[in-house]
Structure formats: structure tokens, C-alpha cells
Design an enzyme around this catalytic site. Structure first.
Site, PDB file in Angstrom:
ATOM      1  N   HIS A 194      34.414  50.781  41.250  1.00  0.00           N
ATOM      2  CA  HIS A 194      33.699  49.718  40.541  1.00  0.00           C
ATOM      3  C   HIS A 194      33.349  48.572  41.498  1.00  0.00           C
ATOM      4  O   HIS A 194      32.235  48.040  41.488  1.00  0.00           O
ATOM      5  CB  HIS A 194      34.546  49.208  39.377  1.00  0.00           C
ATOM      6  CG  HIS A 194      33.901  48.063  38.683  1.00  0.00           C
ATOM      7  ND1 HIS A 194      32.815  48.227  37.855  1.00  0.00           N
ATOM      8  CD2 HIS A 194      34.146  46.738  38.741  1.00  0.00           C
ATOM      9  CE1 HIS A 194      32.438  47.052  37.423  1.00  0.00           C
ATOM     10  NE2 HIS A 194      33.231  46.121  37.946  1.00  0.00           N
ATOM     11  N   ASP A 238      40.287  39.514  48.995  1.00  0.00           N
ATOM     12  CA  ASP A 238      41.605  39.339  48.395  1.00  0.00           C
ATOM     13  C   ASP A 238      41.459  38.323  47.272  1.00  0.00           C
ATOM     14  O   ASP A 238      40.744  37.328  47.418  1.00  0.00           O
ATOM     15  CB  ASP A 238      42.618  38.860  49.436  1.00  0.00           C
ATOM     16  CG  ASP A 238      44.040  39.079  48.947  1.00  0.00           C
ATOM     17  OD1 ASP A 238      44.336  40.161  48.404  1.00  0.00           O
ATOM     18  OD2 ASP A 238      44.883  38.166  49.086  1.00  0.00           O
ATOM     19  N   LYS A 286      31.458  38.513  32.457  1.00  0.00           N
ATOM     20  CA  LYS A 286      32.517  38.087  33.379  1.00  0.00           C
ATOM     21  C   LYS A 286      32.005  38.030  34.820  1.00  0.00           C
ATOM     22  O   LYS A 286      32.248  37.053  35.533  1.00  0.00           O
ATOM     23  CB  LYS A 286      33.725  39.034  33.259  1.00  0.00           C
ATOM     24  CG  LYS A 286      34.875  38.610  34.152  1.00  0.00           C
ATOM     25  CD  LYS A 286      36.043  39.588  34.172  1.00  0.00           C
ATOM     26  CE  LYS A 286      36.840  39.402  35.452  1.00  0.00           C
ATOM     27  NZ  LYS A 286      37.873  40.414  35.646  1.00  0.00           N
ATOM     28  N   HIS A 319      35.293  34.545  39.748  1.00  0.00           N
ATOM     29  CA  HIS A 319      35.606  34.253  41.147  1.00  0.00           C
ATOM     30  C   HIS A 319      34.970  35.290  42.071  1.00  0.00           C
ATOM     31  O   HIS A 319      34.349  34.963  43.067  1.00  0.00           O
ATOM     32  CB  HIS A 319      37.129  34.208  41.332  1.00  0.00           C
ATOM     33  CG  HIS A 319      37.861  35.363  40.705  1.00  0.00           C
ATOM     34  ND1 HIS A 319      37.594  35.796  39.425  1.00  0.00           N
ATOM     35  CD2 HIS A 319      38.799  36.214  41.179  1.00  0.00           C
ATOM     36  CE1 HIS A 319      38.361  36.842  39.152  1.00  0.00           C
ATOM     37  NE2 HIS A 319      39.099  37.113  40.194  1.00  0.00           N
ATOM     38  N   ARG A 320      35.094  36.574  41.689  1.00  0.00           N
ATOM     39  CA  ARG A 320      34.558  37.652  42.539  1.00  0.00           C
ATOM     40  C   ARG A 320      33.031  37.587  42.567  1.00  0.00           C
ATOM     41  O   ARG A 320      32.419  37.704  43.628  1.00  0.00           O
ATOM     42  CB  ARG A 320      35.038  39.010  42.012  1.00  0.00           C
ATOM     43  CG  ARG A 320      34.910  40.127  43.012  1.00  0.00           C
ATOM     44  CD  ARG A 320      35.642  41.385  42.574  1.00  0.00           C
ATOM     45  NE  ARG A 320      37.078  41.236  42.556  1.00  0.00           N
ATOM     46  CZ  ARG A 320      37.819  41.024  41.466  1.00  0.00           C
ATOM     47  NH1 ARG A 320      37.256  40.980  40.273  1.00  0.00           N
ATOM     48  NH2 ARG A 320      39.118  40.876  41.554  1.00  0.00           N
TER      49      ARG A 320
HETATM   50  P1  IMP Z   1      42.783  42.097  44.392  1.00  0.00           P
HETATM   51  O1  IMP Z   1      43.024  41.347  45.664  1.00  0.00           O
HETATM   52  O2  IMP Z   1      41.353  42.077  43.947  1.00  0.00           O
HETATM   53  O3  IMP Z   1      43.382  43.482  44.426  1.00  0.00           O
HETATM   54  O4  IMP Z   1      43.596  41.295  43.240  1.00  0.00           O
HETATM   55  C1  IMP Z   1      45.002  41.124  43.303  1.00  0.00           C
HETATM   56  C2  IMP Z   1      45.574  40.900  41.916  1.00  0.00           C
HETATM   57  O5  IMP Z   1      45.097  39.660  41.368  1.00  0.00           O
HETATM   58  C3  IMP Z   1      45.183  41.950  40.878  1.00  0.00           C
HETATM   59  O6  IMP Z   1      46.067  43.058  40.922  1.00  0.00           O
HETATM   60  C4  IMP Z   1      45.312  41.179  39.571  1.00  0.00           C
HETATM   61  O7  IMP Z   1      46.656  41.094  39.164  1.00  0.00           O
HETATM   62  C5  IMP Z   1      44.863  39.775  39.968  1.00  0.00           C
HETATM   63  N1  IMP Z   1      43.403  39.608  39.743  1.00  0.00           N
HETATM   64  C6  IMP Z   1      42.433  39.527  40.676  1.00  0.00           C
HETATM   65  N2  IMP Z   1      41.215  39.413  40.110  1.00  0.00           N
HETATM   66  C7  IMP Z   1      41.429  39.420  38.772  1.00  0.00           C
HETATM   67  C8  IMP Z   1      40.553  39.345  37.645  1.00  0.00           C
HETATM   68  O8  IMP Z   1      39.321  39.268  37.737  1.00  0.00           O
HETATM   69  N3  IMP Z   1      41.162  39.394  36.444  1.00  0.00           N
HETATM   70  C9  IMP Z   1      42.495  39.509  36.269  1.00  0.00           C
HETATM   71  N4  IMP Z   1      43.345  39.602  37.274  1.00  0.00           N
HETATM   72  C10 IMP Z   1      42.822  39.555  38.534  1.00  0.00           C
END
Ligand code: IMP
Length: 201
Positions: free
Chosen positions: A12, A73, A178, A183-184
């Protein structure tokens, strides 16, 4: 055409980045870690999202020095809990155990109101490439931690993150809604603005 390796196996995430590149008219051959014969095991032990994303991108770039490598991250920060879960977001209570992680946040905030429930998600993206300084982009979205949730699992902290402009939690929003404000999504938007000039360097 230059190759861009996305430091993820999440289909995704890869699709979202491919779509953003296409929309911005940036031509790169996009690969994910699932397409590579050799992938280093990177321990995410940084103190910040930037340190972790940089480490991931640079370790993979050591194995594929001719390519561009994009790593990100993300995590949830709650200022009233001294920034927790922060870089420990994925493993706050149990490794990738979203239900336990959400329960831990709700328990720690139990009895707290208003300002103590403020929280934000952050994403940091880093692109590493040959003979260039790293390119960095970041996105943040602010919200509040709800007082309880129905226990349904969606993704990560989405079910307990209330986004006031939409009057809903992230878990109640569609993926498109969303992505527009997340943030992403915001980090990706900034990255797309910066990428063309960086590629031309
Ligand atoms: P990653 O670095 O994108 O793998 O995010 C690390 C962790 O942050 C994830 O396993 C979630 O627990 C939390 N997280 C990151 N982005 C989101 C989001 O958009 N929604 C909810 N939890 C998030």
C-alpha cells in the site's frame, strides 16, 4: 531511468508513493524491498524519526550504491506523556500489537482531559542517492486521543486519534480522506515538491 528503492515491503505504501510520483510527472523505476535479492536487516534504534529513517535509507544504499533509496519513519507523539510512544510507536506495549498499544495509551491518559490528550503523528522521509546530500521531508498532523474506543482494530493508533476538522477518528475516515491530511500524505507532498530539483543536482 534511475531506480528508486522504497525501503518497505508494504504494498500500500509503495502504491501511494508510485501514485504521487506519477501525479508529479517524476519518472523513476520504483522498486520495493520485496523486489530485491538482498536486504540488510536494519535495527531501528535511533532516538528520533529522522535518525531511524536516515539509518534505514543509508544501510540499504550501502548495498545498492547506484540507486536512490527512500525510507520513512512514523509515529505518534503525546506531549503530556513526555513524547511517548514516539519512536517506540510500533512496539509500545507489544511488538506490532495495535490493541495492546492503544490500551496502554488510553490507560496512561485515564482521567486526563483537554490539553493532556493532545497528540500528533509525524512522518519523516529521507532519500539517499549517489553523490548528493540526503533529501528530507516531514509531515505532521495534530489531534486528540479519545477517552475510549470500541476495541476494533484498524491500523495502529487510528481508532484513538480524533481529528477535529473531520469530527472523526482516523479510523472512521476513508483512506482517501485520511491520506489528504495525514502526516504521511503531508510528508509525501513536501517530498514531491523538493524531489525534481534534488534529482537535477
Ligand atoms: P511506520 O514507521 O510507518 O512503520 O510506523 C510506526 C508505527 O507508528 C506503526 O506501527 C503505528 O503503530 C504507528 N503509526 C504510524 N502511522 C500511523 C497512522 O497513520 N495511523 C496509526 N498509527 C500509525
Amino acid at each position: 531511468m534511475p531506480r528508486l528503492i522504497i525501503a518497505s515491503k508494504n504494498a500500500h505504501k509503495v502504491d501511494e508513493i508510485k501514485a504521487a510520483l506519477k501525479k508529479s510527472g517524476i519518472s523513476l523505476e520504483v522498486l520495493s524491498l520485496s523486489d530485491l535479492p538482498e536486504v540488510p536487516d536494519v535495527v531501528e534504534d535511533g532516538q528520533t524519526f529522522l535518525e531511524n529513517a536516515t539509518k534505514k535509507a543509508e544501510e540499504i544504499a550501502k548495498v545498492y550504491p547506484e540507486d536512490l533509496v527512500l525510507a520513512d519513519d512514523s509515529g505518534l507523539t503525546i506531549p503530556s506523556l513526555n513524547g511517548e510512544p514516539g519512536v517506540f510507536s510500533a512496539r509500545y506495549a507489544g511488538d506490532h500489537d495495535d490493541v495492546a498499544n492503544n490500551r496502554k495509551v488510553l490507560t496512561k491518559l485515564s482521567g486526563k482531559t483537554d490539553i493532556d490528550r493532545e497528540a500528533f503523528f509525524t512522518t519523516v522521509m529521507v532519500v539517499v542517492g549517489p553523490k548528493r546530500a540526503n533529501l528530507e521531508a516531514a509531515g505532521r498532523v495534530d489531534g486528540f486521543i479519545t477517552e475510549d474506543w470500541d476495541g476494533q482494530e484498524t491500523f495502529g493508533y487510528d481508532p484513538i486519534f480524533y481529528y477535529a476538522p473531520a469530527e472523526k477518528t482516523f479510523a472512521e475516515m476513508t483512506m482517501a480522506e485520511k491520506n489528504d491530511v495525514s502526516h504521511r500524505g503531508r510528508a509525501l507532498h513536501e517530498l514531491m515538491l523538493k524531489l525534481p530539483a534534488w534529482l537535477a543536482e
